[in-house]
Scaffold this motif. Sequence first.
Motif, PDB file in Angstrom:
ATOM      1  N   GLU A 196       0.829  -1.210   0.000  1.00 36.48           N
ATOM      2  CA  GLU A 196       0.000   0.000   0.000  1.00 36.48           C
ATOM      3  C   GLU A 196       0.865   1.262   0.000  1.00 36.48           C
ATOM      4  N   ALA A 197       1.924   1.262   0.788  1.00 33.13           N
ATOM      5  CA  ALA A 197       2.820   2.420   0.834  1.00 33.13           C
ATOM      6  C   ALA A 197       3.470   2.635  -0.529  1.00 33.13           C
ATOM      7  N   TYR A 198       3.878   1.561  -1.176  1.00 38.90           N
ATOM      8  CA  TYR A 198       4.492   1.685  -2.499  1.00 38.90           C
ATOM      9  C   TYR A 198       3.479   2.199  -3.507  1.00 38.90           C
ATOM     10  N   GLN A 199       2.260   1.682  -3.440  1.00 40.85           N
ATOM     11  CA  GLN A 199       1.214   2.079  -4.390  1.00 40.85           C
ATOM     12  C   GLN A 199       0.897   3.566  -4.269  1.00 40.85           C
ATOM     13  N   THR A 200       0.855   4.089  -3.047  1.00 40.96           N
ATOM     14  CA  THR A 200       0.460   5.485  -2.856  1.00 40.96           C
ATOM     15  C   THR A 200       1.635   6.455  -2.899  1.00 40.96           C
ATOM     16  N   SER A 201       2.835   6.012  -2.540  1.00 39.29           N
ATOM     17  CA  SER A 201       3.954   6.955  -2.412  1.00 39.29           C
ATOM     18  C   SER A 201       5.209   6.560  -3.172  1.00 39.29           C
ATOM     19  N   GLY A 202       5.239   5.375  -3.724  1.00 43.79           N
ATOM     20  CA  GLY A 202       6.448   4.907  -4.402  1.00 43.79           C
ATOM     21  C   GLY A 202       6.679   5.625  -5.718  1.00 43.79           C
ATOM     22  N   ARG A 203       7.938   5.815  -6.032  1.00 42.83           N
ATOM     23  CA  ARG A 203       8.306   6.383  -7.329  1.00 42.83           C
ATOM     24  C   ARG A 203       9.717   5.934  -7.657  1.00 42.83           C
ATOM     25  N   TYR A 204      10.005   5.901  -8.930  1.00 45.60           N
ATOM     26  CA  TYR A 204      11.322   5.503  -9.368  1.00 45.60           C
ATOM     27  C   TYR A 204      12.328   6.606  -9.101  1.00 45.60           C
ATOM     28  N   ALA A 205      13.547   6.213  -8.826  1.00 49.12           N
ATOM     29  CA  ALA A 205      14.621   7.194  -8.678  1.00 49.12           C
ATOM     30  C   ALA A 205      14.962   7.726 -10.063  1.00 49.12           C
ATOM     31  N   PRO A 206      15.405   8.964 -10.143  1.00 52.55           N
ATOM     32  CA  PRO A 206      15.745   9.510 -11.460  1.00 52.55           C
ATOM     33  C   PRO A 206      16.948   8.784 -12.061  1.00 52.55           C
TER      34      PRO A 206
END
Length: 93
Positions: free
Chosen positions: A33-43
């Motif tokens: 859930e945390a990844y789904q709502t707040s996860g993002r790839y590093a540049p």
Amino acid sequence: MEGEAAYIVQLPVNTTVDIAQVRPDPRWKTFAEAYQTSGRYAPSLPNWTPVRQTSAETVNALVADCGLDLKAELAKLDTKLAAILAEQGIAAS
């Protein structure tokens, strides 16, 4: 995902898989859930070395000296990392 090893530390790439069904440990669902709502790839950076080095220096200093102001040191690190990203043509988010 269905192996017996307890050290698997990745979410399934198949978005139809419910991790809570595969791994009944409630921490997996929380992580998903945390990844789904707040996860993002590093540049994508041409050179990660200055990012790693600068981060390591700050973390090591904070661990070595409990008298340092954590918030102030992290603010300095943020400024340094933004400069490194700008040097590499990456906009800080």
